[in-house]
Design an enzyme around this catalytic site. Structure first.
Site, PDB file in Angstrom:
ATOM      1  N   GLU A  68      14.651   8.362  11.751  1.00  0.00           N
ATOM      2  CA  GLU A  68      15.376   8.073  10.511  1.00  0.00           C
ATOM      3  C   GLU A  68      15.779   9.367   9.818  1.00  0.00           C
ATOM      4  O   GLU A  68      16.870   9.464   9.248  1.00  0.00           O
ATOM      5  CB  GLU A  68      14.507   7.249   9.562  1.00  0.00           C
TER       6      GLU A  68
ATOM      7  N   LYS B  84      17.976  -0.534   1.560  1.00  0.00           N
ATOM      8  CA  LYS B  84      17.924   0.123   2.864  1.00  0.00           C
ATOM      9  C   LYS B  84      18.305  -0.916   3.933  1.00  0.00           C
ATOM     10  O   LYS B  84      17.459  -1.451   4.635  1.00  0.00           O
ATOM     11  CB  LYS B  84      16.523   0.695   3.113  1.00  0.00           C
TER      12      LYS B  84
END
Length: 120
Positions: A22, A99
């Site tokens: 990520e 997110k």
């Protein structure tokens, strides 16, 4: 009860997350901000200097999202709330960080963290 100034759907790519992939590749984040502000002075004067400049705030929030990576969305939300509360006219701030590309193995629409902070 203060008036509200809201920014919805600020969008930026950030490198926040628990997993190294990520932080390496980055992903999309969206941010909603709701500010408690007494807007009466601005309404009387019709002058931007008497209220929160939400255009400038939007740029600064996006700068945080695109800036230094953090591991938790909670940390990012807190940093955004702290930024909002730097303006002495802001009495409280509610921040939601979305997110939508979170690394979850089942189908989902969105992951959000919402925090509320007030001037102490």
């Amino acid at each position: 009860m203060p008036d509200r100034i809201e920014l919805r759907g600020l969008t930026a790519t950030g490198r926040h997350g628990w997993f190294s992939h990520e932080r390496e590749t980055g992903q999309l984040f969206r941010v909603d901000v709701s500010l408690g502000v007494d807007t009466r002075a601005a309404a009387r004067s019709d002058d931007l200097t008497d209220t929160v400049d939400y255009g400038s705030l939007a740029d600064r929030v996006v700068g945080l999202v695109e800036g230094e990576p953090v591991r938790l969305v909670e940390t990012l939300a807190q940093r955004i709330a702290d930024l909002c509360l730097e303006d002495p006219r802001v009495e409280d701030a509610e921040v939601t960080v979305h997110k939508p590309e979170a690394p979850i193995t089942v189908p989902f629409d969105d992951v959000t963290v919402t925090i509320r902070r007030a001037r102490t």
